[in-house]
Each structure stands twice: as structure tokens, then as C-alpha cells.
Design an enzyme around this catalytic site. Sequence first.
Site: not given
Lengths: 94, 158
Positions: B67-70
Site C-alpha cells: 500500500v505505497p502512499h504519501t
Amino acid sequence: MVQPEVRLVAVVASKHGLHARPAIQLAETAQRFVSTIQIVKDDTAVDGKSVLQLLTLLAEKGTPLLVVARGKDADAAAAAIVGIIETEETTTNP
Amino acid sequence: MKFSEFISSKSIKVNMVSEGKTEAVAELVQGLVDAGSLDAAQKDGIIQAVMNREELGSTGIGRGVAVPHTKHSSVKEIVGTVGVSKSGIDFRSLDGDKVNLFFMLISPPDRPSDHLRALENIAKQLQNESFCGFLKQAKSVEDVVQLLNEADENHFGS
């Protein structure tokens, strides 16, 4: 023999809530102990060793969580988990 | 928060071509740019922000999922996409497995509770093995959209 059980309450300190990073950290820490670890919010109990289950708690900042550890290292496990839940974050990125 | 509230259907990738971690993040961000969900001028900054977040600890949470996020100030509301890689991508996951399924989230800095609600929905649905399995086997964007709609309608229980 009855396994020792330790119950402690911790309040989510991160302003982002119990999001991915603390959930991953909590599950990784929980996995180091032989005790079973449940995290309870209201009437929902999840496995503290599962990142996915922890993320479903929707635990925002200020949410009280009950940590229930059962097993021979329950004392140390509960204390370690409470420490993570109560750690404030200094980074701005969740 | 239902998938339909944050997943940009037009950005979904079912045959990711990337082999490495940075490349995969760039491919997902490019999908969001192409769909008009992200400002093209912010693309490099967003990729960098996602990678900076990954350096704090991989969002590869195991079972072939990441779940890559920023957070990023260029978005006014949370936007997300789904990526499927048939061969799997080394994302330095917790369990060491390659990642076949990506859920990327880009959120405005001032909405932590939306981010948490989106993550909650992703985590809840991914615990269903049918949902997870069908998504990994999706052959078209339409397949993914249909699965997300079915999940929104609680077809996968929980």
C-alpha cells in the site's frame, strides 16, 4: 497450567492514528513474542500480529485500545505493544 | 470509505511492466497522472515523496500486497489506484514475498482520517481470500472495477 494474562489500556498518540507504519511496527513487535496478543477497540478484538486486522480498527488519535496478552511472555509483550501505541510521531508523512 | 470514493478507475493498471520498486511506484503515479487525478507537473515530487515514505519502512504488508502512499499538498482530496503485476515485484516486503497487488494512496496533508478510512477499507477487503485472489487474476481494468464495485456492495462478506 493457566497461561498468564496481562491487560493494559493504551491511548493512540499518533496524530495520524494507527496507520500503516505503526500497524506494521506493532504486528512485527507482536510476532516476536510467543504470547497471543489481542487489540480491542470497543467491542471489536483483532489479532495484534496481523497488519490487515490492525488497520481495520480505524483507531484515530485519542482512541483507547485494550491490549490483551496471553502467554509466558505476556508482561513484556503487553508493555512493548503499549509503548508503540503511545508513541507520538514527529514525521509529517503517514 | 468505499473504493468508489477514492480509486480512480481510469488509472488502474492490470499488467504492470515494472520490475523494480521505484519503477513500480513511478508506473502507478503515471497512471494517476494519465487519468487526470494528479497534476503532471507534480509527478516527480510525488514519486519522491512515496519513495521517502518507503524508506521509513516498506508498505509491502505481506501476502503479495503493498500500500505505497504519501501525503501531498497538490491533492485536495484522497486519490488512489490499483496495480496488478502478474510476475510480482520485489518491494522489500515484510515477509519477503514479491508483490502482485498494489493499492496506492495520495492524500491531502490535512485529512488524516480519510487516509485511515481508505486504509481500513483496503485492509478489510484484502482479508477476504476470494477478493484478493480474483484481483490478482484480473485480466482487464473492467475486471478490477467490477471487483471493487462488488466489494463496495459487500459481496465479499465482513
